[in-house]
Design a protein around this motif. Sequence first.
Motif, PDB file in Angstrom:
ATOM      1  N   SER A   1     -29.016  33.484 -22.876  1.00 17.50           N
ATOM      2  CA  SER A   1     -28.887  33.804 -21.452  1.00 17.50           C
ATOM      3  C   SER A   1     -29.986  34.784 -21.022  1.00 17.50           C
ATOM      4  CB  SER A   1     -27.510  34.349 -21.136  1.00 17.50           C
ATOM      5  OG  SER A   1     -27.340  35.601 -21.740  1.00 17.50           O
ATOM      6  N   GLY A   2     -30.369  34.657 -19.763  1.00 17.55           N
ATOM      7  CA  GLY A   2     -31.459  35.462 -19.226  1.00 17.55           C
ATOM      8  C   GLY A   2     -32.814  34.822 -19.439  1.00 17.55           C
ATOM      9  N   LEU A   3     -32.803  33.540 -19.868  1.00 13.35           N
ATOM     10  CA  LEU A   3     -34.055  32.806 -20.072  1.00 13.35           C
ATOM     11  C   LEU A   3     -33.959  31.408 -19.461  1.00 13.35           C
ATOM     12  CD1 LEU A   3     -34.938  33.469 -23.850  1.00 13.35           C
ATOM     13  CD2 LEU A   3     -35.993  34.536 -21.867  1.00 13.35           C
ATOM     14  N   ALA A   4     -35.136  30.818 -19.229  1.00 11.38           N
ATOM     15  CA  ALA A   4     -35.192  29.375 -18.956  1.00 11.38           C
ATOM     16  C   ALA A   4     -35.068  28.722 -20.335  1.00 11.38           C
ATOM     17  CB  ALA A   4     -36.508  29.014 -18.303  1.00 11.38           C
ATOM     18  N   THR A   5     -34.005  27.990 -20.577  1.00 11.12           N
ATOM     19  CA  THR A   5     -33.712  27.544 -21.948  1.00 11.12           C
ATOM     20  C   THR A   5     -34.134  26.114 -22.258  1.00 11.12           C
ATOM     21  OG1 THR A   5     -31.469  27.121 -21.162  1.00 11.12           O
ATOM     22  CG2 THR A   5     -31.812  29.141 -22.447  1.00 11.12           C
ATOM     23  N   HIS A   6     -34.221  25.235 -21.259  1.00 11.81           N
ATOM     24  CA  HIS A   6     -34.547  23.829 -21.516  1.00 11.81           C
ATOM     25  C   HIS A   6     -35.602  23.333 -20.527  1.00 11.81           C
ATOM     26  CE1 HIS A   6     -30.463  24.455 -23.027  1.00 11.81           C
ATOM     27  NE2 HIS A   6     -30.631  23.425 -23.831  1.00 11.81           N
ATOM     28  N   ILE A   7     -36.565  22.578 -21.052  1.00 12.33           N
ATOM     29  CA  ILE A   7     -37.582  21.943 -20.204  1.00 12.33           C
ATOM     30  C   ILE A   7     -37.310  20.444 -20.196  1.00 12.33           C
ATOM     31  CG2 ILE A   7     -40.035  21.409 -19.953  1.00 12.33           C
ATOM     32  CD1 ILE A   7     -40.533  24.095 -21.496  1.00 12.33           C
ATOM     33  N   GLY A   8     -37.104  19.890 -19.010  1.00  9.51           N
ATOM     34  CA  GLY A   8     -36.844  18.456 -18.882  1.00  9.51           C
ATOM     35  C   GLY A   8     -38.071  17.716 -18.393  1.00  9.51           C
ATOM     36  N   TYR A   9     -38.525  16.742 -19.184  1.00  7.90           N
ATOM     37  CA  TYR A   9     -39.643  15.873 -18.774  1.00  7.90           C
ATOM     38  C   TYR A   9     -39.084  14.558 -18.248  1.00  7.90           C
ATOM     39  CZ  TYR A   9     -43.768  18.260 -20.738  1.00  7.90           C
ATOM     40  OH  TYR A   9     -44.813  19.125 -20.989  1.00  7.90           O
ATOM     41  N   SER A  10     -39.696  14.032 -17.216  1.00  4.25           N
ATOM     42  CA  SER A  10     -39.377  12.707 -16.713  1.00  4.25           C
ATOM     43  C   SER A  10     -40.134  11.670 -17.548  1.00  4.25           C
ATOM     44  CB  SER A  10     -39.800  12.628 -15.243  1.00  4.25           C
ATOM     45  OG  SER A  10     -39.808  11.299 -14.785  1.00  4.25           O
ATOM     46  N   VAL A  11     -39.403  10.673 -18.057  1.00  8.15           N
ATOM     47  CA  VAL A  11     -40.047   9.579 -18.801  1.00  8.15           C
ATOM     48  C   VAL A  11     -39.687   8.249 -18.148  1.00  8.15           C
ATOM     49  CG1 VAL A  11     -40.107  10.828 -21.007  1.00  8.15           C
ATOM     50  CG2 VAL A  11     -38.133   9.369 -20.475  1.00  8.15           C
ATOM     51  N   PRO A  12     -40.542   7.221 -18.327  1.00 11.49           N
ATOM     52  CA  PRO A  12     -40.268   5.928 -17.687  1.00 11.49           C
ATOM     53  C   PRO A  12     -38.936   5.329 -18.133  1.00 11.49           C
ATOM     54  CG  PRO A  12     -42.526   6.015 -18.508  1.00 11.49           C
ATOM     55  CD  PRO A  12     -41.832   7.215 -19.061  1.00 11.49           C
ATOM     56  N   LYS A  13     -38.313   4.595 -17.233  1.00  5.41           N
ATOM     57  CA  LYS A  13     -37.069   3.877 -17.546  1.00  5.41           C
ATOM     58  C   LYS A  13     -37.300   2.978 -18.754  1.00  5.41           C
ATOM     59  CE  LYS A  13     -33.702   4.011 -14.051  1.00  5.41           C
ATOM     60  NZ  LYS A  13     -34.022   5.346 -13.564  1.00  5.41           N
ATOM     61  N   GLY A  14     -36.365   3.020 -19.705  1.00  9.00           N
ATOM     62  CA  GLY A  14     -36.458   2.151 -20.873  1.00  9.00           C
ATOM     63  C   GLY A  14     -37.310   2.698 -22.004  1.00  9.00           C
ATOM     64  N   SER A  15     -37.843   3.926 -21.858  1.00 15.37           N
ATOM     65  CA  SER A  15     -38.735   4.460 -22.899  1.00 15.37           C
ATOM     66  C   SER A  15     -38.030   5.349 -23.920  1.00 15.37           C
ATOM     67  CB  SER A  15     -39.877   5.250 -22.252  1.00 15.37           C
ATOM     68  OG  SER A  15     -39.375   6.416 -21.612  1.00 15.37           O
ATOM     69  N   LEU A  16     -36.737   5.632 -23.725  1.00 13.13           N
ATOM     70  CA  LEU A  16     -36.056   6.570 -24.622  1.00 13.13           C
ATOM     71  C   LEU A  16     -35.990   6.068 -26.066  1.00 13.13           C
ATOM     72  CD1 LEU A  16     -33.141   8.053 -22.459  1.00 13.13           C
ATOM     73  CD2 LEU A  16     -35.312   9.136 -23.069  1.00 13.13           C
ATOM     74  N   GLU A  17     -35.839   4.757 -26.236  1.00 11.93           N
ATOM     75  CA  GLU A  17     -35.802   4.209 -27.609  1.00 11.93           C
ATOM     76  C   GLU A  17     -37.134   4.434 -28.311  1.00 11.93           C
ATOM     77  OE1 GLU A  17     -33.483   3.082 -29.736  1.00 11.93           O
ATOM     78  OE2 GLU A  17     -32.090   3.740 -28.161  1.00 11.93           O
ATOM     79  N   PHE A  18     -38.239   4.211 -27.574  1.00 11.63           N
ATOM     80  CA  PHE A  18     -39.570   4.464 -28.121  1.00 11.63           C
ATOM     81  C   PHE A  18     -39.667   5.915 -28.593  1.00 11.63           C
ATOM     82  CE2 PHE A  18     -43.682   6.493 -27.319  1.00 11.63           C
ATOM     83  CZ  PHE A  18     -44.540   5.721 -28.098  1.00 11.63           C
ATOM     84  N   TRP A  19     -39.241   6.850 -27.743  1.00 11.55           N
ATOM     85  CA  TRP A  19     -39.358   8.270 -28.066  1.00 11.55           C
ATOM     86  C   TRP A  19     -38.442   8.669 -29.214  1.00 11.55           C
ATOM     87  CZ3 TRP A  19     -43.401  10.888 -27.289  1.00 11.55           C
ATOM     88  CH2 TRP A  19     -44.220  10.629 -26.184  1.00 11.55           C
TER      89      TRP A  19
END
Length: 310
Positions: A76-94
Amino acid sequence: MENRILGLHHITAIAGNANRNLAFYTQVLGVRLVKKTVNFDDPGTYHFYFGNEEGTPGTILTFFPWEGIGKGINGSGLATHIGYSVPKGSLEFWKSRLQHFNINVEEGEIFGEKLISFQDPDGLQLQFIESSTVDDRKVWTTDEIKEENALKGFHNVTLTLKNAAPTIKVLTDIFGYSLQKHEGQRYRFSTDAIETANLVDIIESNEIEAGKNMAGTNHHVAFRVKDEQVLMEFREKVIAAGLNITTKINRDYFYSLYFREPGGILFEIATDNPGFTVDEPLNELGTSLKLPKQHEPLREKIEKVLPKLS
């Protein structure tokens, strides 16, 4: 629209090893090293900027790799997570790519958007998210990471706080964000001034231990404005809210103001101008060491001290 906060400009984090940090972001995640410079206040430490081809605001993740600094605590007291936008359907690749590099991946969903969560080599918490909104930002590609999988830039940043109300006041009253969604301990704020990199999530919890700002944690979160005139208008707003804020600082690639929001997180407001091509042509970004003007006379000394990059 132009005198508003235009979402996220960049996020700056801390790493413990320059070579490892550089290899992970450019080779494993396939983002571009847009600028290789040094920390203004500690020129014996690199400052790496990673982003898309031009280093467009909203795509820029930067690091201070302090060699051998201990591991921080994402709390707490920090920015804890960075969210990147990735193309639809690319999560399996990653998922399979990260597992190939022995990185532990967790699948999940936040506000109906599918994502994977993992940590970089220092323990920085990253999330790749299939955004429910259209994201047509230009991507940087590599031999292994093509357009259909490449990172688009930021989707959101998550702040973790014991008491969210004073921080929410800064986001809504000063920065013009509004509450978009709320589920359990998580609140999502958005600005309609821009379509991408426009989300801030807040997790409010008394149970999470206090963060410790060392390797694997975020140093600050920078919000984007068009130019110096708008920057100084926001300075007045921050002062009017009773918060301390710096004078305008020239960071060579943008102009900045810094202040701590009431939850303790360091916020920056940064301009679009002049951008990263001010001292290197687009096709050569990140290839040579660029020093702030005041450190240029010490170049030889600084280059001796900086870790050799492989």
